[in-house]
Write a protein that holds these residues in place. Structure first.
Motif, PDB file in Angstrom:
ATOM      1  N   GLY A 245      47.148  38.131  35.478  1.00 39.90           N
ATOM      2  CA  GLY A 245      48.837  38.034  35.517  1.00 39.90           C
ATOM      3  C   GLY A 245      49.211  39.444  35.580  1.00 39.90           C
ATOM      4  O   GLY A 245      50.465  39.415  36.235  1.00 39.90           O
ATOM      5  N   GLY A 246      48.587  40.335  35.120  1.00 39.60           N
ATOM      6  CA  GLY A 246      49.118  41.831  35.155  1.00 39.60           C
ATOM      7  C   GLY A 246      48.954  42.358  36.525  1.00 39.60           C
ATOM      8  O   GLY A 246      49.408  43.385  36.769  1.00 39.60           O
ATOM      9  N   ASP A 247      48.060  41.698  37.322  1.00 41.36           N
ATOM     10  CA  ASP A 247      48.004  42.254  38.638  1.00 41.36           C
ATOM     11  C   ASP A 247      49.148  42.241  39.466  1.00 41.36           C
ATOM     12  O   ASP A 247      49.527  43.281  40.355  1.00 41.36           O
ATOM     13  N   ARG A 248      50.323  41.348  39.301  1.00 46.48           N
ATOM     14  CA  ARG A 248      51.457  41.404  39.761  1.00 46.48           C
ATOM     15  C   ARG A 248      52.314  42.634  39.332  1.00 46.48           C
ATOM     16  O   ARG A 248      53.231  43.022  40.388  1.00 46.48           O
ATOM     17  N   GLU A 249      52.077  43.185  38.161  1.00 47.31           N
ATOM     18  CA  GLU A 249      52.813  44.057  37.859  1.00 47.31           C
ATOM     19  C   GLU A 249      52.044  45.396  38.225  1.00 47.31           C
ATOM     20  O   GLU A 249      52.950  46.476  38.596  1.00 47.31           O
ATOM     21  N   ARG A 250      50.850  45.463  38.328  1.00 46.63           N
ATOM     22  CA  ARG A 250      50.272  46.963  38.335  1.00 46.63           C
ATOM     23  C   ARG A 250      49.619  47.285  39.663  1.00 46.63           C
ATOM     24  O   ARG A 250      49.743  48.470  39.906  1.00 46.63           O
ATOM     25  N   GLN A 251      49.805  46.468  40.532  1.00 44.03           N
ATOM     26  CA  GLN A 251      49.015  46.737  41.830  1.00 44.03           C
ATOM     27  C   GLN A 251      49.895  47.935  42.545  1.00 44.03           C
ATOM     28  O   GLN A 251      50.937  48.229  42.427  1.00 44.03           O
TER      29      GLN A 251
END
Lengths: 251, 243
Positions: A245-251
């Motif tokens: 879920g954090g991928d959407r924030e982190r990329q």
């Protein structure tokens, strides 16, 4: 529906990758060899065993050691099977594509987890078929074998969940496999220091994976052991979902 | 069909790798409209498209898709958005047909509907000869066509294409342009990101130019602001001499 689509997609990918077949072929060959050796030893010891009161039977001397051998192999096999699940996809960009289909991260994680679980179940069944075929013609302790099978299945499910969590944490499959192996070894031996100091029981012993598996391999089904495995699986999958879920924030 | 735009973007911002990749981006897009998104490398095109596809969360601003908040409900992308990322990522171990079936199923299609839709895309993108070929052995142009097919297999309302003509030959490029216009005529809104000005001229109704993460130009294609051609406008912005 979409959960099933993720599982089917992952199963298809597993089915066409040589790694899964090579691992299955090599490990089942090794386990079959171990089984034949164990069975030969068991048959050779029949006279000695006949003279013993409460002598261990086929289940104790052949079937459960075979499952314990599979558990040992699983330490290496499961990280290899799970390393590319999310890490490989993140690296090639297909994970972002998968996420853009509107699938919730938990569906992606669970879908992939179920696919690996299915593969591991077939692996376990192929191994279990050996003692089952012989046990049907002898006097196997079915209750004990069922408990040991449950323990092995829970171990595989836990290792797979840890593998998925490690795969979610990185973009490099090799690092994911190494992380999963280390986490598993730490969980397996976390109470070693306490044991060396002569301390038994307590939280560290409860935390140790080996404690819970050994009870089940001895035919002892205790709810606290089952709870440990369920908690470990749930925690790993939750961590994987949060990371994805954090991928959407982190990329 | 409503009068509201299909897509409304307001004040969108996102940092990447420690720098502002997109800043205060606002625009809207109607059904049937084809928007060309131009910009030099690093202008923020791919970041913008990733946010519009739901793969990246904006740090500020809103995206409204078909009247719904897309930032807090990325799940609506499932049926509404089709995205071709740059370099068309694919699973090398799956065949062309398996890709299309998988994407249709992931978008919630039944087995029968997925099969029908995959077959239609195979015919439309002329992938019949490659149907059973693994993606890992396709040429770059073939991969690109498969990527486009995967983005369109569920007939999305918003189509996002990042450099779709990469590695396509002139005939395939022409086919792709026709396909984009067909989809727009059927009511889809299309965002097409490219470096090639000719691509925009050939297929788009409107052109937006991003530079250093900011929207510097947004006008109908044939609206010659100050009498400038698209090329002149683009170079003026890209070289810092423009508006």
């Amino acid at each position: 529906m979409s959960l099933g689509a993720v599982t089917r997609l992952e199963l298809r990918r597993l089915a066409v990758r040589p790694l899964a077949w090579a691992i299955a072929a090599l490990t089942i060959a090794w386990l079959a060899w171990s089984f034949v050796l164990g069975l030969g030893q068991f048959l050779g010891d029949q006279v000695k065993l006949a003279g013993m009161a409460d002598a261990p039977g086929f289940t104790d001397l052949v079937a459960i050691p075979l499952l314990a051998e599979l558990a040992k192999l699983a330490f290496l096999v499961v990280p290899l099977m799970t390393m590319s699940l999310l890490a490989g996809e993140r690296r090639t960009g297909t994970l972002a594509l998968l996420a853009s289909t509107g699938l919730a991260p938990w569906r992606i994680v669970l879908g992939k987890y179920l696919a690996v679980l299915l593969w591991l179940s077939l692996w376990l069944l192929a191994t279990l078929a050996m003692p089952l075929v012989v046990g049907a013609e002898s006097t196997a302790d079915w209750g004990k074998l069922a408990a040991a099978t449950l323990g092995t299945a829970l171990l595989l499910a836990t290792l797979a969940a840890i593998g998925v969590a490690c795969s979610a944490a990185t973009s490099f499959p090799a690092i994911s496999a190494a992380m999963a192996l280390i986490v598993t070894l730490v969980l397996w031996t976390v109470d070693r220091g306490a044991q060396a100091a002569g301390i038994s029981g307590g939280f560290l012993e409860w935390l140790t994976m080996a404690t819970h598996l050994q009870n089940l391999l001895r035919g002892l089904v205790v709810s606290s052991d089952l709870i440990w495995f369920v908690l470990a699986i749930a925690l790993s999958l939750i961590l994987a979902t949060r990371r994805l879920g954090g991928d959407r924030e982190r990329q | 069909m409503t009068d509201l735009p299909l897509l409304n973007v307001a004040g969108l911002s996102r940092r990447r790798a420690g720098r502002a990749a997109v800043t205060d981006l606002s625009f809207s897009l109607n059904r049937g409209e084809v928007l060309g998104l131009l910009g030099v490398n690093g202008a923020g095109k791919s970041t913008t498209l990733s946010m519009l596809a739901g793969a990246l969360r904006p740090e500020a601003g809103s995206i409204t898709l078909d009247g719904r908040d897309f930032v807090t409900h990325p799940g609506i992308a499932r049926s509404l958005v089709g995205w071709l990322p740059e370099a068309a990522p694919l699973w090398p171990e799956l065949s062309v047909e398996e890709h299309l079936l998988a994407f249709a199923r992931l978008r919630g299609f039944s087995r029968t509907a997925a099969r029908k839709s995959a077959d239609a895309m195979i015919v439309r993108l002329q992938l019949g000869d490659l149907r059973r070929r693994l993606a890992g052995v396709l040429s770059q142009g073939q991969r690109q066509r498969l990527g486009v097919a995967c983005a369109l297999v569920h007939d999305p309302a918003l189509i996002i294409l990042d450099e779709p003509a990469n590695a396509l030959d002139p005939v395939q490029t022409g086919e792709l342009r026709k396909l984009v216009r067909e989809r727009a005529a059927a009511g889809a809104a299309v965002i097409l990101s490219t470096h090639v000005l000719g691509e925009v001229v050939a297929v788009c109704d409107r052109v937006a130019i991003l530079h250093e993460g900011r929207l510097r130009h947004d006008a109908p294609l044939h609206d010659k602001a100050g009498g400038k051609t698209l090329e002149a406008t683009f170079f003026a912005i890209a070289t810092g001499a423009g508006p």
